[in-house]
Design a protein around this motif. Structure first.
Motif, PDB file in Angstrom:
ATOM      1  N   ASP A 364     -27.671  80.140  12.980  1.00 33.83           N
ATOM      2  CA  ASP A 364     -27.676  80.122  14.440  1.00 33.83           C
ATOM      3  C   ASP A 364     -27.485  78.841  14.654  1.00 33.83           C
ATOM      4  O   ASP A 364     -28.175  78.535  15.806  1.00 33.83           O
ATOM      5  N   ALA A 365     -26.489  78.041  14.341  1.00 33.89           N
ATOM      6  CA  ALA A 365     -26.363  76.797  14.806  1.00 33.89           C
ATOM      7  C   ALA A 365     -24.934  76.245  15.049  1.00 33.89           C
ATOM      8  O   ALA A 365     -23.853  76.964  14.468  1.00 33.89           O
ATOM      9  N   GLU A 366     -24.660  75.449  15.867  1.00 31.53           N
ATOM     10  CA  GLU A 366     -23.468  74.829  16.388  1.00 31.53           C
ATOM     11  C   GLU A 366     -23.436  73.393  15.902  1.00 31.53           C
ATOM     12  O   GLU A 366     -24.318  72.851  16.435  1.00 31.53           O
ATOM     13  N   ILE A 367     -22.607  72.955  14.695  1.00 24.96           N
ATOM     14  CA  ILE A 367     -22.851  71.572  14.524  1.00 24.96           C
ATOM     15  C   ILE A 367     -21.299  70.983  14.627  1.00 24.96           C
ATOM     16  O   ILE A 367     -20.141  71.780  14.406  1.00 24.96           O
ATOM     17  N   GLY A 368     -21.245  69.866  15.352  1.00 25.56           N
ATOM     18  CA  GLY A 368     -20.060  68.965  15.728  1.00 25.56           C
ATOM     19  C   GLY A 368     -19.382  68.499  14.360  1.00 25.56           C
ATOM     20  O   GLY A 368     -19.535  68.922  13.334  1.00 25.56           O
ATOM     21  N   GLN A 369     -18.436  67.576  14.735  1.00 31.27           N
ATOM     22  CA  GLN A 369     -17.886  66.966  13.849  1.00 31.27           C
ATOM     23  C   GLN A 369     -18.522  65.697  13.048  1.00 31.27           C
ATOM     24  O   GLN A 369     -19.398  65.146  13.705  1.00 31.27           O
ATOM     25  N   VAL A 391     -28.205  73.061  18.362  1.00 37.39           N
ATOM     26  CA  VAL A 391     -26.839  72.675  18.705  1.00 37.39           C
ATOM     27  C   VAL A 391     -26.981  71.161  18.272  1.00 37.39           C
ATOM     28  O   VAL A 391     -27.911  70.357  18.498  1.00 37.39           O
ATOM     29  N   ILE A 392     -26.278  70.524  17.126  1.00 38.04           N
ATOM     30  CA  ILE A 392     -25.897  69.551  16.719  1.00 38.04           C
ATOM     31  C   ILE A 392     -24.730  68.766  17.345  1.00 38.04           C
ATOM     32  O   ILE A 392     -23.503  69.264  16.676  1.00 38.04           O
ATOM     33  N   GLU A 393     -24.845  67.879  18.115  1.00 38.44           N
ATOM     34  CA  GLU A 393     -23.353  67.263  18.423  1.00 38.44           C
ATOM     35  C   GLU A 393     -22.715  66.434  17.591  1.00 38.44           C
ATOM     36  O   GLU A 393     -23.283  66.296  16.364  1.00 38.44           O
ATOM     37  N   ASP A 394     -21.676  65.978  17.809  1.00 39.01           N
ATOM     38  CA  ASP A 394     -20.659  65.218  16.850  1.00 39.01           C
ATOM     39  C   ASP A 394     -21.426  63.922  16.446  1.00 39.01           C
ATOM     40  O   ASP A 394     -22.197  63.334  17.064  1.00 39.01           O
ATOM     41  N   ASP A 395     -21.353  63.467  15.335  1.00 37.45           N
ATOM     42  CA  ASP A 395     -21.561  62.334  14.656  1.00 37.45           C
ATOM     43  C   ASP A 395     -23.137  61.964  14.581  1.00 37.45           C
ATOM     44  O   ASP A 395     -23.675  60.845  14.566  1.00 37.45           O
ATOM     45  N   VAL A 396     -23.833  62.840  14.504  1.00 37.82           N
ATOM     46  CA  VAL A 396     -25.358  63.099  14.238  1.00 37.82           C
ATOM     47  C   VAL A 396     -25.480  62.953  12.998  1.00 37.82           C
ATOM     48  O   VAL A 396     -25.013  63.280  11.950  1.00 37.82           O
ATOM     49  N   PHE A 397     -26.824  62.042  12.695  1.00 35.30           N
ATOM     50  CA  PHE A 397     -27.239  61.854  11.268  1.00 35.30           C
ATOM     51  C   PHE A 397     -28.645  62.489  11.285  1.00 35.30           C
ATOM     52  O   PHE A 397     -29.667  62.170  12.078  1.00 35.30           O
ATOM     53  N   ILE A 398     -28.818  63.404  10.412  1.00 37.32           N
ATOM     54  CA  ILE A 398     -30.173  64.205  10.400  1.00 37.32           C
ATOM     55  C   ILE A 398     -30.555  63.777   9.190  1.00 37.32           C
ATOM     56  O   ILE A 398     -30.148  63.762   8.020  1.00 37.32           O
ATOM     57  N   GLY A 399     -31.776  62.745   9.026  1.00 41.18           N
ATOM     58  CA  GLY A 399     -32.641  62.540   7.884  1.00 41.18           C
ATOM     59  C   GLY A 399     -33.368  63.769   7.139  1.00 41.18           C
ATOM     60  O   GLY A 399     -33.153  64.839   7.563  1.00 41.18           O
ATOM     61  N   SER A 400     -33.543  63.501   5.942  1.00 38.73           N
ATOM     62  CA  SER A 400     -33.913  64.490   4.909  1.00 38.73           C
ATOM     63  C   SER A 400     -35.294  65.302   5.503  1.00 38.73           C
ATOM     64  O   SER A 400     -36.209  64.641   6.028  1.00 38.73           O
ATOM     65  N   VAL A 410     -29.327  68.412  19.735  1.00 39.03           N
ATOM     66  CA  VAL A 410     -29.572  66.906  19.221  1.00 39.03           C
ATOM     67  C   VAL A 410     -28.187  66.339  19.773  1.00 39.03           C
ATOM     68  O   VAL A 410     -27.026  66.919  19.420  1.00 39.03           O
ATOM     69  N   GLY A 411     -28.341  65.356  20.638  1.00 38.87           N
ATOM     70  CA  GLY A 411     -27.109  64.806  21.384  1.00 38.87           C
ATOM     71  C   GLY A 411     -26.303  63.744  20.447  1.00 38.87           C
ATOM     72  O   GLY A 411     -26.805  63.495  19.518  1.00 38.87           O
ATOM     73  N   ARG A 412     -25.035  63.771  20.885  1.00 42.84           N
ATOM     74  CA  ARG A 412     -24.073  63.164  20.422  1.00 42.84           C
ATOM     75  C   ARG A 412     -24.451  61.587  19.436  1.00 42.84           C
ATOM     76  O   ARG A 412     -24.991  60.792  20.519  1.00 42.84           O
ATOM     77  N   GLY A 413     -24.306  61.433  18.616  1.00 40.71           N
ATOM     78  CA  GLY A 413     -24.459  60.269  17.856  1.00 40.71           C
ATOM     79  C   GLY A 413     -25.880  60.020  17.639  1.00 40.71           C
ATOM     80  O   GLY A 413     -26.405  58.907  17.042  1.00 40.71           O
ATOM     81  N   ALA A 414     -26.742  60.865  17.747  1.00 37.95           N
ATOM     82  CA  ALA A 414     -28.295  60.405  17.848  1.00 37.95           C
ATOM     83  C   ALA A 414     -28.516  60.788  16.157  1.00 37.95           C
ATOM     84  O   ALA A 414     -27.953  61.281  15.178  1.00 37.95           O
ATOM     85  N   THR A 415     -29.737  60.032  15.882  1.00 41.95           N
ATOM     86  CA  THR A 415     -30.022  60.077  14.376  1.00 41.95           C
ATOM     87  C   THR A 415     -31.572  60.736  14.461  1.00 41.95           C
ATOM     88  O   THR A 415     -32.405  60.263  15.209  1.00 41.95           O
TER      89      THR A 415
END
Ligand code: UD1
Ligand code: MG
Length: 452
Positions: A364-369, A391-400, A410-415
């Motif tokens: 149930d996620a929406e993940i950007g580019q 919702v995970i916006e564009d250019d996000v980096f999700i740690g392990s 998760v906003g655009r470009g967030a880590t």
């Protein structure tokens, strides 16, 4: 023409609770294969004679264009056709098919109908071992005189190798009178449909024969052995069509298609793959060994590695999936998406160039580019009662080893730092983590084993 499909037999030798005609070949009931082929000939009336397991058979095969004729007791093939009489339309020809002979082609049936235009026509084959079948008895000039069943045949007749496949076309107008004339004074005490051949000959009607392209077209299923043999034959036929159309198969004996597989150019399929429902493979798609794809669309140039399981998913072009990836219903991947081993994705849309390469659950996620989903990431989409969206916006980096407790964004470009349990939205462009600070107790000693 009218088409009558005989499907009342029990199929004792199947040793099954499922009525024989509902056993599958390529994931589809035997009788459904026959119905589909029959339909392709555009009959005026399509009648199915049913008996054993009647309710299940009717419920499984139900369609508005089928008329059902019940044959409560199986008194023979002639008796079976007689049950269909009230349902027949005025069409000149009536074609009789067997519900347990699934692979007859429409082309063969068209030739038979042509042969029977002004009389009666029988689909026959010459068999090396004709035992068990009705034999075609011809006169000195080669004209068909009658059909004799194995159990009623003389030794000389048993030597005849041309057999009745059971598939026949007959003049509708003569049927009811002929049915009235059938007797059951034979070895099996049955009303034989085959006896109409001698009746037609006696009336001076032309009786002709036609032959199938391959023996497998007229093989019936009476046992699990025959079911398995016909399944392989059918799969071999389907694989042959793919090869001719330009698909490269690592081994045409090791592919299973249980539905429709369409493809572009330069597609490759490795061994052991199963395709179910509607699968579309665009140009240059490669499917690795032992993948199961059901109702899946794969974009051009995408490579699927070994042991993937995809269902109801749309995959963009130039992706890299697997090994061991699982896509569940409602997954949509954009171009150049990477999904690696032990990643499960359900009802989620993932944008171009995003990657989830190791050990993750995305539901149930929406993940950007251009998003990087770290190893061990989990969307916690279910609270035990309801499902929520991530919702995970564009250019996000999700740690392990991150848990995203939905609903959350998760906003655009967030880590997100490794090990985060995200319960509130993470702002764009910032580093967010929920990890306790690392502590070192200097001088700390491991406990020692107590001395006795
Ligand atoms: C029939 C033919 C035989 C032919 C053989 C081909 C007759 C008398 N014999 O023999 O010449 O070589 O098929 O396989 O026709 N069915 C019913 N109701 C019945 C009897 C049969 O619906 O009362 C259906 C069966 O489900 C099956 C088909 O008709 O789909 C043929 O019946 P089966 O008992 O297999 O016929 P055979 O005796 O083998
Ligand atoms: Mg029989």
């Amino acid at each position: 023409m009218n088409i009558v499909i005989l499907a009342a037999g029990q199929g004792k030798r199947m040793h099954s609770n499922l009525p024989k005609v509902l056993h599958p070949i390529a994931g589809k009931a035997l009788a459904q294969h026959v119905i589909d082929t029959a339909r392709s000939l555009a009959p005026e009336k399509l009648v199915v004679v049913y008996g054993h397991g009647g309710d299940v058979v009717r419920a499984t095969l139900a369609a508005p264009d089928i008329a059902w004729a019940e044959q409560a007791r199986q008194l023979g093939t002639g008796h079976a056709v007689a049950q269909a009489l009230p349902h027949l339309g005025p069409a000149a020809q009536t074609l009789v098919l067997y519900g347990d002979v699934p692979l007859t082609t429409a082309a063969t049936l068209k030739r038979l109908l042509q042969a029977g235009k002004d009389g009666l026509a029988i689909l026959t084959v010459d068999l090396a071992d004709p035992s068990g079948y009705g034999r075609i008895v011809r006169d000195e000039s080669g004209q068909v005189r009658r059909i004799v069943e194995q159990k009623d045949a003389t030794e000389a007749e048993k030597a005849i190798r041309e057999i009745n496949t059971g598939i026949m076309v007959m003049p509708t107008a003569r049927l009811s009178e002929w049915m009235g004339k059938l007797k059951n004074d034979n070895a099996q005490g049955e009303y034989y449909l085959t006896d109409i051949v001698a009746l037609a000959v006696a009336e001076g009607l032309p009786v002709r024969t036609a032959q199938p392209e391959g023996e497998w077209e007229v093989l019936g299923v009476n046992s699990k052995v025959q079911l398995a043999e016909l399944e392989r034959q059918h799969q071999r036929n389907l694989a042959g069509l793919l090869l001719v159309a330009g698909v490269r198969l690592a081994d045409p004996e090791r592919i299973d298609i249980r539905g429709e597989l369409s493809h572009g150019r330069d597609v490759f399929v490795d061994v052991g793959c199963v395709f179910e429902g509607r699968v579309e493979l665009a140009d240059a798609v490669e499917v690795g060994p032992y993948c199961v794809l059901k109702n899946v669309k794969v974009g051009a140039g995408t490579r699927i590695a070994a042991f993937c399981h995809f269902e109801d998913a749309v995959i963009g072009p130039d992706g890299a999936l697997g090994p061991y990836a699982r896509l569940r219903p409602g997954t949509e991947l954009g171009p150049e998406v990477h999904v690696g081993n032990f990643v499960e994705i359900k009802k989620s849309v993932i944008g171009a160039q995003s990657k989830a390469n190791h050990l993750a659950y995305i539901g149930d996620a929406e993940i950007g580019q251009r998003v990087n989903v770290g190893a061990g990431t989990i969307t916690c989409n279910y609270d035990g009662a309801n499902k929520f969206k991530t919702v995970i916006e564009d250019d996000v980096f999700i740690g392990s080893d991150t848990q995203l407790v939905a609903p959350v964004r998760v906003g655009r470009g967030a880590t997100l730092g490794a090990g985060t349990t995200l319960t509130k939205d993470a702002p764009a462009g910032e580093l967010t983590f929920s990890r306790p600070r690392q502590v070192t107790l200097s001088g700390w000693q491991r406990p020692q084993k107590a001395k006795k």
